[in-house]
Design a protein around this motif. Structure first.
Motif, PDB file in Angstrom:
ATOM      1  N   ASP A  49       6.888  -2.305   8.310  1.00  0.00           N
ATOM      2  CA  ASP A  49       6.769  -2.821   6.947  1.00  0.00           C
ATOM      3  C   ASP A  49       7.543  -1.956   5.951  1.00  0.00           C
ATOM      4  OD1 ASP A  49       5.174  -0.599   7.019  1.00  0.00           O
ATOM      5  OD2 ASP A  49       3.423  -1.538   6.105  1.00  0.00           O
ATOM      6  N   PHE A 114       3.505  -1.357  -2.299  1.00  0.00           N
ATOM      7  CA  PHE A 114       3.267  -2.777  -2.006  1.00  0.00           C
ATOM      8  C   PHE A 114       3.952  -3.703  -3.005  1.00  0.00           C
ATOM      9  CE2 PHE A 114      -0.426  -1.019   0.345  1.00  0.00           C
ATOM     10  CZ  PHE A 114      -0.209  -1.651   1.561  1.00  0.00           C
ATOM     11  N   ASP A 117       2.088  -6.777  -4.431  1.00  0.00           N
ATOM     12  CA  ASP A 117       1.767  -7.900  -3.542  1.00  0.00           C
ATOM     13  C   ASP A 117       0.311  -7.786  -3.113  1.00  0.00           C
ATOM     14  OD1 ASP A 117       1.472  -9.781  -1.539  1.00  0.00           O
ATOM     15  OD2 ASP A 117       3.421  -9.378  -0.640  1.00  0.00           O
ATOM     16  N   ALA A 120      -0.550  -8.503   0.567  1.00  0.00           N
ATOM     17  CA  ALA A 120      -0.168  -7.421   1.475  1.00  0.00           C
ATOM     18  C   ALA A 120      -1.165  -6.272   1.406  1.00  0.00           C
ATOM     19  CB  ALA A 120       1.239  -6.926   1.126  1.00  0.00           C
ATOM     20  N   SER A 124      -2.868  -5.438   4.987  1.00  0.00           N
ATOM     21  CA  SER A 124      -2.163  -4.384   5.722  1.00  0.00           C
ATOM     22  C   SER A 124      -3.140  -3.419   6.385  1.00  0.00           C
ATOM     23  CB  SER A 124      -1.263  -3.599   4.772  1.00  0.00           C
ATOM     24  OG  SER A 124      -0.692  -2.484   5.435  1.00  0.00           O
TER      25      SER A 124
END
Length: 213
Positions: A49, A114, A117, A120, A124
């Motif tokens: 990521d 991030f 987001d 996410a 995550s």
């Protein structure tokens, strides 16, 4: 708040945060931190990521968390001795600046790493306790504000203070000593836990009745 203790606490906070950002810039690209989030039961082989060469926010988020851990150590070493003036100042000063460092860490994590987001953040595996972390982020400064205003440390104030200290300890020890990626952060987390437990044992043996509802 114009006391040597507060000056030292704020100075420590600023120095540690500055060191965190400087170290992040220096060690980005070192390979210390994985570009792939931790595996989970539902995602045993997660995709990276973080793009190689763009690791700076990852290191900034990690190192600001380390700064919070270090600032919490004097707070937990003195929290059970708040009946003594010096220990009360040390606890309140470091408890307050620790939250400031935590707020910086949250901002860096949420908006730099991030990119704001929300989906996410909540999915995550890099984030093990998103919602508890937000609750703590709101509760923690309220407790510090009560102490700063001189609200008597008894009854419901004492009760909520114990609970928020337990929650913060679990959050940070869990994220470092238990789930930390590097041995360095595991050691800092273990040190925080040892200091907190020794302080509690000392209070239980010698100091009960001094800090109580």
């Amino acid at each position: 708040m114009n006391t040597p203790v507060w000056t030292y606490a704020w100075g420590s906070c600023l120095v540690l945060l500055a060191a965190a950002f400087i170290a992040a810039g220096f060690w980005q690209g070192s390979g210390w931190l994985s570009l792939t989030p931790p595996a989970s039961v539902t995602v045993p082989n997660p995709a990276p990521d973080v793009i190689a060469g763009a690791e700076l926010p990852l290191y900034q988020a990690a190192f600001t968390a380390w700064a919070v851990l270090l600032l919490l150590i004097p707070a937990y070493g003195t929290v059970w001795r708040r009946h003594k003036p010096l220990e009360a100042q040390v606890w309140l000063a470091f408890w307050t600046v620790s939250w400031v460092a935590y707020a910086v860490h949250l901002y860096v994590s949420m908006f730099w790493f991030f990119g704001g987001d929300f989906a996410a953040m909540t999915t995550s595996t890099r984030v093990s306790a998103f919602w508890p972390g937000l609750v703590i982020a709101l509760w923690w400064p309220l407790d510090a504000a009560l102490a700063l205003r001189g609200v008597p440390d008894r009854g419901w104030v004492w009760g909520q203070r114990v609970v928020i200290h337990v929650l913060v300890l679990v959050l940070f020890v869990g994220g470092s000593a238990v789930k930390g990626e590097l041995n360095t952060v595991k050691l800092i987390g273990a040190l925080l836990l040892v200091v907190a437990l020794l302080a509690m044992v000392r209070w239980f043996i010698y100091g009960r009745g001094q800090v109580r509802p």
